[in-house]
Design an enzyme around this catalytic site. Structure first.
Site, PDB file in Angstrom:
ATOM      1  N   GLU A 165      12.279   2.320 -10.965  1.00 35.19           N
ATOM      2  CA  GLU A 165      11.953   1.001 -11.698  1.00 35.19           C
ATOM      3  C   GLU A 165      13.426   1.299 -13.024  1.00 35.19           C
ATOM      4  OE1 GLU A 165       8.316   0.445 -13.574  1.00 35.19           O
ATOM      5  OE2 GLU A 165       7.350   0.788 -11.348  1.00 35.19           O
TER       6      GLU A 165
ATOM      7  N   GLU B 294       4.016   1.959  -2.391  1.00 36.81           N
ATOM      8  CA  GLU B 294       2.943   1.514  -3.567  1.00 36.81           C
ATOM      9  C   GLU B 294       2.352   0.771  -3.719  1.00 36.81           C
ATOM     10  OE1 GLU B 294       3.968   1.431  -7.828  1.00 36.81           O
ATOM     11  OE2 GLU B 294       5.511   3.084  -7.951  1.00 36.81           O
TER      12      GLU B 294
HETATM   13  C1  XIL Z   1       0.556   3.113 -12.851  1.00 34.45           C
HETATM   14  C2  XIL Z   1      -0.806   3.560 -12.163  1.00 34.45           C
HETATM   15  O1  XIL Z   1      -1.869   2.826 -11.592  1.00 34.45           O
HETATM   16  C3  XIL Z   1      -1.639   3.276 -13.629  1.00 34.45           C
HETATM   17  O2  XIL Z   1      -3.169   4.748 -14.055  1.00 34.45           O
HETATM   18  C4  XIL Z   1      -1.446   3.930 -15.494  1.00 34.45           C
HETATM   19  O3  XIL Z   1      -2.092   3.940 -16.620  1.00 34.45           O
HETATM   20  C5  XIL Z   1       0.591   2.467 -15.319  1.00 34.45           C
HETATM   21  O4  XIL Z   1       0.538   3.108 -14.083  1.00 34.45           O
HETATM   22  N1  XIL Z   1       3.987   1.376 -10.736  1.00 34.45           N
HETATM   23  C6  XIL Z   1       5.036   2.272 -10.696  1.00 34.45           C
HETATM   24  C7  XIL Z   1       2.932   3.581 -11.599  1.00 34.45           C
HETATM   25  O5  XIL Z   1       5.287   3.528 -10.581  1.00 34.45           O
HETATM   26  O6  XIL Z   1       3.717   4.768 -11.647  1.00 34.45           O
HETATM   27  C8  XIL Z   1       2.725   2.124 -12.182  1.00 34.45           C
HETATM   28  O7  XIL Z   1       1.067   3.290 -12.651  1.00 34.45           O
HETATM   29  C9  XIL Z   1       2.339   0.961 -10.945  1.00 34.45           C
HETATM   30  C10 XIL Z   1       3.125   0.525 -11.345  1.00 34.45           C
END
Ligand code: XIL
Length: 386
Positions: free
Chosen positions: A179, A295
């Protein structure tokens, strides 16, 4: 992270159309009842879904990897969930255990207990492992006061070297930088004004990839980002900025091997533009990069209450997106951010106003396969092996 807000137009657009493109699926055992109620063909919608090959095997048959993010706390303490995870997934992504706030309790110490457990779990269950993530703007409390311009490069390279070396040879791919683009921060290059950028400038990205390549020459090194999927001004601008970043890195022979498209879909967001999405993926691939959908999930925060309707919209979002994305031969993996509604970050970060449980992932909270499962399975079907 996703930051879409519903526009009035999107609210009007919100359709509850049938799950277009989802063929009738015979009745399964242990199926989410909403499927049976919703079937137009008298409950035959998912007659033998339970017997269908797992997403793992249907992906392999199409030359793809299917997997999901999960965590030690969920896998270790929930045997039924663990069993379904190993059944459906070929790949495991560390949802938390390999992030800075998990492995760096203090500036001078590392805690690998959870990371080691997850790596061992993957190895003992024959799962490929994705490491997530070596560089992100979510950092431990101590970072702000401890890391400065003078020591930032040392902290960055030492962290990456220590973590990536520890698991060298055991990680299929690392999200090296996560990101890094955020146009709202107003920079011409679109870079997010992260603590790393403030201390090291844009070069932090190159420094990170070079350190990762040295620490684990076998891992596929990935740049990972979100908010790129739809036909709107923000996503279009972000696609352009991400492409320019990848072009810059490749022009400097930075060892970035793949692009990770997070793909947090918006169930209510109907505006996919297949041509634009396909063009972006093709442009990324033309840089010689592989692509991973890293994701994948569907936010159902603003979808109708009725779970039959909601399941269809969620399934349609998966089917429409994947039917375009998987046309790109450079796509090698489809990873959902969680496997079951029992454990999804969306419950906390994108909860429904009516407080109903979210229904975003392939399995429901009872670990039954849902229409979303069949939509993902359908997207793999009929794909020639790459
Ligand atoms: C999220 C996790 O799923 C949560 O459990 C944590 O509290 C916060 O992070 N994009 C990403 C991930 O790259 O690392 C994030 O994961 C969700 C959004």
């Amino acid at each position: 992270m996703i930051h879409h807000r519903l526009t009035r137009r999107q609210m009007i657009q919100l359709g509850v159309g049938a799950a277009a493109g989802i063929g009738a699926i015979p009745r399964p055992r242990g199926t989410d009842l909403s499927l049976l109620q919703s079937s137009e063909s008298g409950g035959d919608l998912a007659a033998n879904m339970a017997q269908q090959p797992s997403l793992k095997y249907q992906a392999i048959a199409s030359g793809l990897i299917y997997g999901a993010a999960s965590s030690m706390k969920d896998l270790k303490n929930d045997q039924p969930f663990q069993t379904q995870f190993v059944r459906e997934c070929q790949m495991l992504v560390s949802e938390w255990e390999l992030k800075w706030d998990a492995v760096r309790p203090t500036p001078s110490t590392y805690n690998f207990a959870a990371g080691d457990w997850l790596v061992q779990f993957a190895r003992s269950h024959g799962l490929l492992l994705r490491g997530h993530t070596l560089v992100w703007h979510w950092l431990p409390q101590w970072f702000e006061q401890t890391v400065n311009r003078q020591n930032a490069e040392r902290f960055l390279t030492e962290h990456i070297t220590t973590v990536a070396k520890r698991y060298a040879g055991q990680v299929h791919s690392w999200d090296v930088v996560n990101e890094a683009i955020h146009l709202d921060d107003g920079r011409a290059d679109g870079l997010r004004n992260t603590p790393w950028l403030q201390r090291l400038g844009p070069d932090y990205i190159e420094i990170a990839f070079r350190a990762a390549a040295k620490a684990d020459p076998k891992a596929l090194l990935v740049y990972n980002d979100y908010g790129l999927e739809y036909d709107n001004r923000d996503d279009e601008a972000k696609r352009s900025a991400v492409l320019k970043l990848l072009e810059r890195l490749k022009s400097k022979n930075v060892p970035v091997h793949a692009f990770g498209m997070q793909s947090h879909l918006m169930g209510h967001e109907a505006r996919l533009n297949p041509g634009k999405l396909r063009r972006f993926l093709s442009d990324v691939a033309s840089l010689g990069l592989k692509i991973l959908i890293t994701e994948l999930d569907v936010v159902d925060q603003n979808l109708p209450k009725d779970i039959v309707v909601r399941d269809r919209i969620v399934a349609t979002a998966y089917e429409r997106y994947l039917s375009v994305a998987l046309d790109e031969p450079a796509v090698i993996a489809v990873i959902t951010w969680g496997l079951s509604d029992r454990y999804t970050w969306l419950s906390r970060f994108y909860p429904r106003k009516d407080k109903l449980p979210v229904r975003s992932l392939p399995l429901n909270d009872k670990l039954d396969r849902k229409l979303a499962w069949s939509a993902i399975a359908q997207s793999f079907k009929g794909r020639s092996s790459r």
